[in-house]
Design a protein around this motif. Sequence first.
Motif, PDB file in Angstrom:
ATOM      1  N   ILE A 189       3.883  24.472 -22.340  1.00 61.64           N
ATOM      2  CA  ILE A 189       4.084  24.073 -20.943  1.00 61.64           C
ATOM      3  C   ILE A 189       2.990  24.651 -20.055  1.00 61.64           C
ATOM      4  O   ILE A 189       2.450  23.968 -19.181  1.00 61.64           O
ATOM      5  CB  ILE A 189       5.485  24.500 -20.472  1.00 61.64           C
ATOM      6  CG1 ILE A 189       6.559  23.647 -21.170  1.00 61.64           C
ATOM      7  CG2 ILE A 189       5.621  24.390 -18.952  1.00 61.64           C
ATOM      8  CD1 ILE A 189       7.973  24.118 -20.964  1.00 61.64           C
ATOM      9  N   ARG A 190       2.644  25.911 -20.273  1.00 59.91           N
ATOM     10  CA  ARG A 190       1.583  26.527 -19.468  1.00 59.91           C
ATOM     11  C   ARG A 190       0.250  25.827 -19.690  1.00 59.91           C
ATOM     12  O   ARG A 190      -0.507  25.586 -18.736  1.00 59.91           O
ATOM     13  CB  ARG A 190       1.465  28.006 -19.838  1.00 59.91           C
ATOM     14  CG  ARG A 190       0.348  28.777 -19.147  1.00 59.91           C
ATOM     15  CD  ARG A 190       0.712  29.202 -17.738  1.00 59.91           C
ATOM     16  NE  ARG A 190       0.336  28.270 -16.701  1.00 59.91           N
ATOM     17  CZ  ARG A 190       0.505  28.506 -15.400  1.00 59.91           C
ATOM     18  NH1 ARG A 190       1.058  29.641 -14.988  1.00 59.91           N
ATOM     19  NH2 ARG A 190       0.142  27.624 -14.509  1.00 59.91           N
ATOM     20  N   ASP A 191      -0.044  25.493 -20.939  1.00 60.41           N
ATOM     21  CA  ASP A 191      -1.298  24.818 -21.248  1.00 60.41           C
ATOM     22  C   ASP A 191      -1.362  23.464 -20.561  1.00 60.41           C
ATOM     23  O   ASP A 191      -2.393  23.109 -19.958  1.00 60.41           O
ATOM     24  CB  ASP A 191      -1.430  24.652 -22.764  1.00 60.41           C
ATOM     25  CG  ASP A 191      -2.698  23.903 -23.150  1.00 60.41           C
ATOM     26  OD1 ASP A 191      -3.795  24.431 -22.876  1.00 60.41           O
ATOM     27  OD2 ASP A 191      -2.587  22.805 -23.703  1.00 60.41           O
ATOM     28  N   ILE A 192      -0.278  22.711 -20.619  1.00 54.96           N
ATOM     29  CA  ILE A 192      -0.237  21.392 -19.970  1.00 54.96           C
ATOM     30  C   ILE A 192      -0.363  21.549 -18.461  1.00 54.96           C
ATOM     31  O   ILE A 192      -1.119  20.821 -17.804  1.00 54.96           O
ATOM     32  CB  ILE A 192       1.079  20.663 -20.338  1.00 54.96           C
ATOM     33  CG1 ILE A 192       1.094  20.327 -21.839  1.00 54.96           C
ATOM     34  CG2 ILE A 192       1.253  19.404 -19.494  1.00 54.96           C
ATOM     35  CD1 ILE A 192       2.468  19.950 -22.358  1.00 54.96           C
ATOM     36  N   GLY A 215       5.318  37.075 -17.067  1.00 57.18           N
ATOM     37  CA  GLY A 215       4.249  36.384 -16.355  1.00 57.18           C
ATOM     38  C   GLY A 215       3.158  35.817 -17.224  1.00 57.18           C
ATOM     39  O   GLY A 215       2.183  35.269 -16.702  1.00 57.18           O
ATOM     40  N   ALA A 216       3.312  35.909 -18.536  1.00 53.18           N
ATOM     41  CA  ALA A 216       2.262  35.411 -19.421  1.00 53.18           C
ATOM     42  C   ALA A 216       2.109  33.895 -19.343  1.00 53.18           C
ATOM     43  O   ALA A 216       1.019  33.368 -19.594  1.00 53.18           O
ATOM     44  CB  ALA A 216       2.559  35.824 -20.862  1.00 53.18           C
ATOM     45  N   PHE A 217       3.181  33.185 -18.999  1.00 55.07           N
ATOM     46  CA  PHE A 217       3.156  31.726 -19.049  1.00 55.07           C
ATOM     47  C   PHE A 217       3.539  31.067 -17.725  1.00 55.07           C
ATOM     48  O   PHE A 217       3.682  29.840 -17.678  1.00 55.07           O
ATOM     49  CB  PHE A 217       4.111  31.227 -20.141  1.00 55.07           C
ATOM     50  CG  PHE A 217       3.847  31.802 -21.503  1.00 55.07           C
ATOM     51  CD1 PHE A 217       2.718  31.429 -22.223  1.00 55.07           C
ATOM     52  CD2 PHE A 217       4.700  32.735 -22.056  1.00 55.07           C
ATOM     53  CE1 PHE A 217       2.463  31.967 -23.481  1.00 55.07           C
ATOM     54  CE2 PHE A 217       4.462  33.281 -23.311  1.00 55.07           C
ATOM     55  CZ  PHE A 217       3.335  32.895 -24.027  1.00 55.07           C
ATOM     56  N   ASP A 261      11.139  18.891 -22.809  1.00 52.21           N
ATOM     57  CA  ASP A 261      10.232  18.472 -23.882  1.00 52.21           C
ATOM     58  C   ASP A 261       8.782  18.468 -23.372  1.00 52.21           C
ATOM     59  O   ASP A 261       8.440  17.681 -22.493  1.00 52.21           O
ATOM     60  CB  ASP A 261      10.624  17.071 -24.353  1.00 52.21           C
ATOM     61  CG  ASP A 261       9.852  16.603 -25.573  1.00 52.21           C
ATOM     62  OD1 ASP A 261       8.666  16.965 -25.708  1.00 52.21           O
ATOM     63  OD2 ASP A 261      10.423  15.862 -26.399  1.00 52.21           O
ATOM     64  N   PRO A 262       7.915  19.346 -23.896  1.00 56.44           N
ATOM     65  CA  PRO A 262       6.537  19.416 -23.398  1.00 56.44           C
ATOM     66  C   PRO A 262       5.768  18.096 -23.527  1.00 56.44           C
ATOM     67  O   PRO A 262       4.969  17.761 -22.631  1.00 56.44           O
ATOM     68  CB  PRO A 262       5.900  20.509 -24.260  1.00 56.44           C
ATOM     69  CG  PRO A 262       7.045  21.365 -24.692  1.00 56.44           C
ATOM     70  CD  PRO A 262       8.182  20.405 -24.887  1.00 56.44           C
TER      71      PRO A 262
END
Length: 391
Positions: free
Chosen positions: A139-142, A171-173, A107-108
């Motif tokens: 998830i990547r943003d966090i 690999g984008a995230f 859960d992000p």
Amino acid sequence: MIPYGRHHIDESDIQAVADLLRDGFLTQGPMVGAFENAVAAYTGSKYAVAVSSATSGLHLAAAVAGAGPARALVTSPITFVASANAALYNGAAPLFVDIDPETVNLDPAKLEKLLAANSNVTAVMPVHYGGLACDMAAIRDIANRYGVSVIEDAAHALGGHYADGGVIGNGAFSDMTVFSFHPVKAIAAGEGGMIITNSEESYRRLLRLRSHGINKLDDPFIHTEDAFADGEANPWYYEMVELGYNYRITDIQSALGLSQFGKLDQFISRRRQLAKRYDAAFSDFANLRPAQPGESRDRSGLHIYVVRIDFKKIGMGRGELMRALKARNIGSQVHYIPVTSQPYYRNLGFRTADYPNAADFYDQALSIPLYVDLSDDEQTMVIEALRELVG
């Protein structure tokens, strides 16, 4: 017996391995590179490093991401123990984030709360449960906001896609993605795994760690006085530059994996057809429902098909139901006992009660047969057995 999972091997796979045994290297030969290149091209990533198992891949990826003493790695409690063990192998502390009950993925929102409260986290390892990609954009943003690396545990997810349509592993995230080639996964190599990355620095270090920490490619020699004579490199010379491991995959495994890989999209298509047939059949069941949303089928790698059953309402325990299915020649399994429930992790102070969504999911989860060679008639037998037993 209809097992919960089974590999598909055909004559082309057998021939690929036989040809290698007759004429090729058994290990550290060109088949390994060919397998790596095929998976990298499929995912759209720059680099791929084949290893002896997905577990070894997670270990090395965590090491490259900086996991070590006084650092922590975050993952889901609903996963195989290898995900969390990757932290411990590197001397780091494992931490867990509860799941989203609808997707069974990390859960992000809960991840952000954990990162806000823990400044020692070096990496987060989201697990694409059942082959369904986590909310990787969130998830990547966090992770970016907290300066944390992202390693995708995609052991279930080869051939799947992100919500934006991109291929899992592109690999984008994330910084690295790890796939598995265990026999019940999307493709089988006997054993084996692969780490995908777009970072040349990570790629070079992964190559060294895979093979005893010995210099690779054009890594410079440290002791040049030993490495060179008369202006030329000594042909026998090598240097161990850090502590590494023997995590190499063989050419035999790679030959089988490469042959299987050519059929990946066909395999996923059949799994998708079977999953949608289950979804339709279970739509009128009162006490059983698919564990993941039906609209996710078109992008999931569909490693397993899991249902959630209200065992209290059916008046039958999970063990009793599994034995009743076995008596009808139908195999089943549970994916997974929460890592936090394992004795080793309990001794570290973890309690599954602290992750209520994971605890609730575990109480209801059952994996039922899903594999390429499962026939429509066999699937009907599974559906009707559940209809009889669950109601």
